[in-house]
Each structure stands twice: as C-alpha cells, then as structure tokens.
Enzyme design. Structure first.
Site, PDB file in Angstrom:
ATOM      1  N   THR A 154      -2.361   9.657   1.609  1.00 21.35           N
ATOM      2  CA  THR A 154      -2.734   9.144   3.220  1.00 21.35           C
ATOM      3  C   THR A 154      -4.036   9.874   3.323  1.00 21.35           C
ATOM      4  O   THR A 154      -4.079  11.036   2.500  1.00 21.35           O
ATOM      5  CB  THR A 154      -1.484  10.489   4.032  1.00 21.35           C
ATOM      6  OG1 THR A 154      -0.253  10.217   3.792  1.00 21.35           O
ATOM      7  CG2 THR A 154      -1.782  11.002   4.963  1.00 21.35           C
ATOM      8  N   ASP A 185       5.350  10.020   8.207  1.00 20.70           N
ATOM      9  CA  ASP A 185       4.808  11.698   8.663  1.00 20.70           C
ATOM     10  C   ASP A 185       3.596  11.861   9.420  1.00 20.70           C
ATOM     11  O   ASP A 185       3.123  12.148  10.399  1.00 20.70           O
ATOM     12  CB  ASP A 185       5.056  13.335   7.837  1.00 20.70           C
ATOM     13  CG  ASP A 185       3.830  13.064   6.940  1.00 20.70           C
ATOM     14  OD1 ASP A 185       2.688  13.445   6.728  1.00 20.70           O
ATOM     15  OD2 ASP A 185       3.542  11.647   6.257  1.00 20.70           O
ATOM     16  N   THR A 203      -0.206  15.338   3.548  1.00 26.51           N
ATOM     17  CA  THR A 203      -0.452  14.190   2.578  1.00 26.51           C
ATOM     18  C   THR A 203       1.029  14.046   1.028  1.00 26.51           C
ATOM     19  O   THR A 203       1.695  15.103   1.649  1.00 26.51           O
ATOM     20  CB  THR A 203      -1.680  13.588   2.039  1.00 26.51           C
ATOM     21  OG1 THR A 203      -1.308  12.409   1.527  1.00 26.51           O
ATOM     22  CG2 THR A 203      -1.394  14.987   0.956  1.00 26.51           C
ATOM     23  N   GLY A 204       1.257  12.975   1.465  1.00 33.78           N
ATOM     24  CA  GLY A 204       2.384  12.094   0.278  1.00 33.78           C
ATOM     25  C   GLY A 204       3.805  12.103   0.567  1.00 33.78           C
ATOM     26  O   GLY A 204       3.550  10.782   1.766  1.00 33.78           O
ATOM     27  N   GLY A 206       6.400  10.660   3.112  1.00 30.48           N
ATOM     28  CA  GLY A 206       6.455  10.945   4.630  1.00 30.48           C
ATOM     29  C   GLY A 206       8.028  11.648   5.210  1.00 30.48           C
ATOM     30  O   GLY A 206       8.405  12.694   5.266  1.00 30.48           O
TER      31      GLY A 206
END
Length: 280
Positions: A154, A185, A203-204, A206
């Site tokens: 993201t 997210d 980021t990562g 969601g």
C-alpha cells in the site's frame, strides 16, 4: 514542515537487491518532490500529490502497480484525511482511473464522502477523470502464474505544513488474488487517520490493520497525551498479540516523525528539508 511516505514492504527472499535499490532511490526522489511541493501548498494538498507520485510508479502496489484480483480485474482503494477538519473521504474498489487518491480528494467536500465500486467510477467519470487501465504486463504475468510480487503493500504519505496542519493519504491496489468485493483498511480510519494532534498511514495486511484499528488507536493515544513513540509501541504490541502484519508512519503536531513495522521491512522515506531517512 516534514514529510514521510511509505510504499509497502520489501522481502529479501522474494525481491532482488536491484528492486531494493530502485525503491530506495524512488522513495527519496518522491519525498524530496513532495517536500518542495509542501513549501507552497497545504499538508492536505501535499499528501494527495505525494501519493499520486507513488501511484504512478509501478514499483508500488497502488495505481499502475496494483495487483490483480482473483477474477482477473484490478480494483483500487484510496483515502485522504484532513487533520484540521477531521474529514475523511475515499474510494473503495474503484476501477480504471489513474490516480484513485485524486478521486478521494475530490470527494472531501461532498456529503457522501466514501464511495465504492461502480458508484465511485461513475463519480470519477462525471468529474472529469479519464478512463485509464492501470494494468501492466508484469502484473498479468504474475496473475497467470498465480504469483504475487513478494511485497504486501500500500502507499501513503503523512505531512505537517508550515502552519502546523496535519494530513494523511493512503492508496492500495489490494493484496492480489483476493475475492472480488474484499475491502481492506486503506479507505478506513484503521489504515488512514488524522486530527490536529497526529496523522498516521498504514500498510500491510488490511484485515489485521482493521482488527487492530491501528491508525485510529495511535492517533487517539497521542491525542490523549501519549508520545508518538509510546503510542506506536503500545499499538504494535497489541498487533503482535494477534500476529498482525503491518507497518505505519506518523507525524505529531510537534513535528515528531515515527515509523514502525511488525514484520520488517516496511519501505519508507522521510525528509524535513535537510535530512533524509530511507529504509535500509
């Protein structure tokens, strides 16, 4: 005035040294451009500008770097939030626009500020956003081979301007091969949140970020008097308890900048006009 941006994660096992170097150089260049833009623009305008540059770089999972979902279609999400007004606007699962973050920004003055799917695309078309395919050959090859690019990602930007105003923007091309209709997210307060005290972009994975309400927790804790570092630490400790995969960047109203990740390495760069910090 300060800027911090992120571009997802880098995996030594899945990505080459050349890709790492390319991301370091790209992030540094974008952070510098965004900081220069911040000299004459608000934090709100600047975070949208910075994220659009990240969306335009195929190194990252947003805009033209977006992943392809399980039905072979790219759907993107983005959000922006003005810390001064505490208004958030966003698009969820929008297709065929070059820069979802600009559509999200356009929505900030609407009564209905978060749109999804066909409604988001219709709004974009009616407001002058041209039809644009964000698919690049590399992503189609990965999709056909049922592979991903090795980087859960993201992109995002947090900025504080000369008037001490904070803003945040976040954009994603999904995780790749997800069930169509999945919402993560990025266009929620779990992944993108700001007020007058603090702004955070995540980021990562969601689902992990939403389960932990990561961005909103950090900002709320800073608002309640915690230091930025302590707020990050407590929130990431709670993320660890659910084995969550995430990274976050943030700035508080005093200009303190912080970043943390649960599974290294989040790719990021920050710049204050004098000093750069770039992931290593």
């Amino acid at each position: 005035m300060k800027i911090i941006i992120h571009g997802g994660f880098f995996s030594e096992s899945d990505q080459s040294h050349e890709v790492k170097t390319a991301k370091q150089n790209s992030l540094k260049e974008i952070a510098e451009k965004a900081f220069q833009y911040l000299q004459t623009h608000s934090a709100f305008d600047t975070v949208a500008y910075a994220v659009s540059l990240l969306e335009d770089d195929p190194l990252y999972n947003a805009g033209i770097g977006s992943q392809i979902q399980s039905d072979g279609v790219i759907r993107m999400s983005a959000a922006i939030m003005n810390g001064e007004t505490q208004k958030l606007s966003g698009v969820i699962n929008i297709q065929n626009v070059k820069n979802p973050v600009f559509v999200a920004k356009d929505l900030i003055d609407e009564d209905d500020r978060v749109l999804g799917g066909n409604g988001a695309k219709k709004y974009a078309t009616e407001h002058g956003f041209e039809n644009f395919s964000t698919e690049i050959p590399q992503r189609r090859k990965e999709y056909e081979a049922k592979l991903n690019n090795g980087g859960k990602g993201t992109v995002g930007c947090v900025a504080i301007d000369k008037n001490g105003k904070l803003a945040v923007a976040t954009s994603t091309g999904g995780k790749g091969f997800e069930i169509p209709g999945r919402i993560s997210d990025s266009a929620t307060v779990a992944g993108n949140y700001a007020n007058e005290f603090c702004a955070v972009s995540c980021t990562g994975v969601g689902e992990d970020i939403v389960s932990n309400a990561t961005a909103a927790k950090i900002v709320t804790r800073v608002t309640d008097g915690m230091s930025l570092e302590t707020a990050f630490g407590k929130t990431f400790a709670e993320l660890k308890a659910i084995d969550g995969f995430a990274g976050a960047i943030g700035i508080d109203r005093n200009g303190n900048v912080y970043h943390q990740d649960s599974y290294p390495t989040m790719v990021f760069a920050s710049f204050d006009g004098e000093f750069f910090e770039v992931f290593s």
